[in-house]
Design a protein around this motif. Structure first.
Motif, PDB file in Angstrom:
ATOM      1  N   ALA A 100      13.439  25.125  26.501  1.00 54.83           N
ATOM      2  CA  ALA A 100      12.904  26.039  25.480  1.00 54.83           C
ATOM      3  C   ALA A 100      11.430  26.357  25.734  1.00 54.83           C
ATOM      4  CB  ALA A 100      13.078  25.425  24.095  1.00 54.83           C
ATOM      5  N   LEU A 101      10.720  25.437  26.378  1.00 53.65           N
ATOM      6  CA  LEU A 101       9.288  25.653  26.646  1.00 53.65           C
ATOM      7  C   LEU A 101       9.042  26.138  28.064  1.00 53.65           C
ATOM      8  CD1 LEU A 101       7.710  22.492  24.944  1.00 53.65           C
ATOM      9  CD2 LEU A 101       7.738  24.816  24.081  1.00 53.65           C
ATOM     10  N   ASN A 102       9.983  25.876  28.962  1.00 54.23           N
ATOM     11  CA  ASN A 102       9.790  26.211  30.372  1.00 54.23           C
ATOM     12  C   ASN A 102      11.127  26.626  30.974  1.00 54.23           C
ATOM     13  OD1 ASN A 102       9.623  25.701  33.347  1.00 54.23           O
ATOM     14  ND2 ASN A 102       7.526  25.215  32.785  1.00 54.23           N
ATOM     15  N   ALA A 103      11.254  27.929  31.231  1.00 50.04           N
ATOM     16  CA  ALA A 103      12.545  28.466  31.680  1.00 50.04           C
ATOM     17  C   ALA A 103      13.012  27.846  32.994  1.00 50.04           C
ATOM     18  CB  ALA A 103      12.450  29.978  31.806  1.00 50.04           C
ATOM     19  N   ASN A 104      12.055  27.486  33.831  1.00 52.89           N
ATOM     20  CA  ASN A 104      12.413  26.974  35.153  1.00 52.89           C
ATOM     21  C   ASN A 104      12.712  25.473  35.092  1.00 52.89           C
ATOM     22  OD1 ASN A 104      12.941  27.033  37.839  1.00 52.89           O
ATOM     23  ND2 ASN A 104      10.846  27.458  38.492  1.00 52.89           N
ATOM     24  N   THR A 105      13.845  25.181  34.508  1.00 56.58           N
ATOM     25  CA  THR A 105      14.245  23.792  34.269  1.00 56.58           C
ATOM     26  C   THR A 105      15.733  23.660  34.562  1.00 56.58           C
ATOM     27  OG1 THR A 105      12.536  23.422  32.612  1.00 56.58           O
ATOM     28  CG2 THR A 105      14.483  22.076  32.429  1.00 56.58           C
ATOM     29  N   GLU A 106      16.090  22.588  35.241  1.00 62.44           N
ATOM     30  CA  GLU A 106      17.493  22.436  35.667  1.00 62.44           C
ATOM     31  C   GLU A 106      18.036  21.083  35.216  1.00 62.44           C
ATOM     32  OE1 GLU A 106      19.778  22.145  39.936  1.00 62.44           O
ATOM     33  OE2 GLU A 106      17.860  23.190  39.889  1.00 62.44           O
ATOM     34  N   TYR A 107      19.335  21.043  34.912  1.00 59.60           N
ATOM     35  CA  TYR A 107      19.966  19.771  34.533  1.00 59.60           C
ATOM     36  C   TYR A 107      21.047  19.401  35.537  1.00 59.60           C
ATOM     37  CZ  TYR A 107      22.165  16.125  31.672  1.00 59.60           C
ATOM     38  OH  TYR A 107      22.674  14.931  31.206  1.00 59.60           O
ATOM     39  N   ILE A 108      21.007  18.186  36.035  1.00 59.73           N
ATOM     40  CA  ILE A 108      22.044  17.695  36.938  1.00 59.73           C
ATOM     41  C   ILE A 108      22.705  16.507  36.240  1.00 59.73           C
ATOM     42  CG2 ILE A 108      22.501  16.631  39.192  1.00 59.73           C
ATOM     43  CD1 ILE A 108      19.883  18.010  40.155  1.00 59.73           C
ATOM     44  N   SER A 109      24.034  16.577  36.093  1.00 60.98           N
ATOM     45  CA  SER A 109      24.676  15.454  35.408  1.00 60.98           C
ATOM     46  C   SER A 109      25.421  14.567  36.405  1.00 60.98           C
ATOM     47  CB  SER A 109      25.619  15.966  34.332  1.00 60.98           C
ATOM     48  OG  SER A 109      26.693  16.635  34.927  1.00 60.98           O
ATOM     49  N   PHE A 110      25.586  13.320  36.027  1.00 63.56           N
ATOM     50  CA  PHE A 110      26.410  12.405  36.824  1.00 63.56           C
ATOM     51  C   PHE A 110      27.278  11.608  35.869  1.00 63.56           C
ATOM     52  CE2 PHE A 110      24.012   8.342  36.337  1.00 63.56           C
ATOM     53  CZ  PHE A 110      22.820   8.823  35.804  1.00 63.56           C
ATOM     54  N   GLY A 111      28.354  11.037  36.394  1.00 68.35           N
ATOM     55  CA  GLY A 111      29.342  10.363  35.554  1.00 68.35           C
ATOM     56  C   GLY A 111      28.807   9.077  34.940  1.00 68.35           C
ATOM     57  N   ILE A 112      29.367   8.692  33.783  1.00 69.30           N
ATOM     58  CA  ILE A 112      28.858   7.500  33.104  1.00 69.30           C
ATOM     59  C   ILE A 112      29.170   6.205  33.866  1.00 69.30           C
ATOM     60  CG2 ILE A 112      28.745   8.438  30.744  1.00 69.30           C
ATOM     61  CD1 ILE A 112      31.440   7.121  30.185  1.00 69.30           C
TER      62      ILE A 112
END
Ligand SMILES: *Cc1c(COP(=O)(O)O)cnc(C)c1O
Length: 348
Positions: A100-112
């Protein structure tokens, strides 16, 4: 009610007497620019550094919550891009607030039940890497050796670590990352409304280079005030005082760590041999030491929670989409052995 909720959680039983001391000692109406308050801040920082083994060169700031720390980091420490790696609701929320504050942001998920793979992910373009050391919603944790690998593979990036549900409970190797933070209503055994934000010299340097100062809580504004043991606004002086007393009264983190890890082992082996309740996290390298997530059929979860409630015990509800199929047990240092034994008898 004995609370096993992983936050807000059971507070140390000395808290009421500390609050009385605070009232008698004038802490509750202390001026936050006074010499007394600056002294209290200084003492609290000294105790935190000593008990948690935080490197001398790191700077400790006081904020109101872990959520505030997410925003401070997003507004003051990103100059290109941030990457978030996580496997639960808190890592995800941190990402959403940052995006919301910085458009250039990425999320990488991994399994629990996977271990975060430091080689697989591509951090190249990010100047800020965000990790959740202990994911409170699922009960997983990231080891120090993985943090070290990420740091070694990304020498130009800052590494920020959310340790809200582990700091104060287990040993953290602060030199493995640049920014660490935690609010105090989890492992510190304190009432909510205060958080600590810890910055390495590299993080301080980066904040100064970026120079963002548009907000009352912009990192450089906070750092400037911290030089004279003050804050940008009137802080939670009572919370800081309680943190000081709890830290002063606690053993070194090495001792607390040993106790918490031994108890975690007991919890995992208890559920390993349980007929219907199992731990959600089975991978020994992903299991949290401080938040134990237990899974079963929805009726079995409901029954366990009801039985505990009858015995005067509050279990932590499952988080988000895990609400029906899990409950959580805080394995925080403020919980007493007798209380743990009572819960064991109740779940057996
Ligand atoms: C509880 C928690 C938060 C949120 O803490 P607040 O003090 O409510 O901002 C953030 N991250 C993690 C991992 C948590 O467990």
């Amino acid at each position: 009610m004995i609370s096993f909720y992983p936050g807000p959680s059971r507070v140390y039983e000395e808290i009421p007497s500390y609050i009385k001391d605070a009232y008698r000692g004038g802490i509750l109406s202390m001026n936050h620019r006074s010499a007394e308050c600056m002294h209290l801040m200084k003492q609290t920082i000294r105790e935190l550094k000593r008990k948690l083994r935080i490197p001398a060169g790191y700077t400790i700031l006081f904020t109101s919550s872990a959520t505030e720390c997410w925003e401070v980091i997003a507004q003051s420490l990103i100059n290109t891009k941030s990457i978030h790696i996580g496997n639960g609701a808190f890592a995800q929320k941190w990402y959403v607030y940052t995006k919301a504050l910085n458009a250039n942001t990425e999320y990488i998920s991994f399994g629990i039940n996977e271990v975060l793979n430091p080689d697989k992910t591509i951090f190249d373009s990010a100047n800020l890497i965000c990790l959740t050391q202990n994911e409170t919603s699922t009960g997983t944790q990231v080891s120090d050796s993985i943090l070290k690998k990420i740091k070694a593979l990304n020498p130009d990036s800052l590494i920020a670590v959310d340790a809200t549900s582990s700091m104060g409970g287990i040993t953290l190797n602060f030199s493995s990352a640049d920014i660490w933070f935690a609010s105090v209503q989890k492992c510190f055994g304190l009432p909510a409304g205060l958080a600590v934000l810890i910055c390495s010299p590299r993080a301080v340097k980066r904040a100064l280079e970026i120079g963002e100062s548009n907000h009352y809580n912009s990192l450089i504004n906070q750092l400037q005030m911290a030089e004279k043991f003050q804050t940008t606004h009137t802080p939670n002086v009572l919370g800081i005082y309680l943190l000081y007393r709890v830290m002063q009264n606690s053993p070194t983190i090495t001792q607390t760590h040993a106790r918490v890890v031994a108890q975690a082992k007991k919890w995992y082996s208890f559920f390993d041999s349980h007929a219907s309740l199992k731990t959600l996290i089975q991978n020994p390298n992903a299991k949290s030491h401080t938040v134990i997530t237990v899974t079963a059929t929805p009726p079995a979860i409901k029954a366990a929670k009801a039985r505990a409630r009858k015995a005067g015990i509050l279990l932590g509800a499952g988080y988000g989409n895990l609400k029906e199929t899990t409950f959580r047990i805080a394995n925080f240092p403020a919980i007493k052995p007798a209380e743990i034994n009572k819960l064991i008898r109740c779940l057996r």
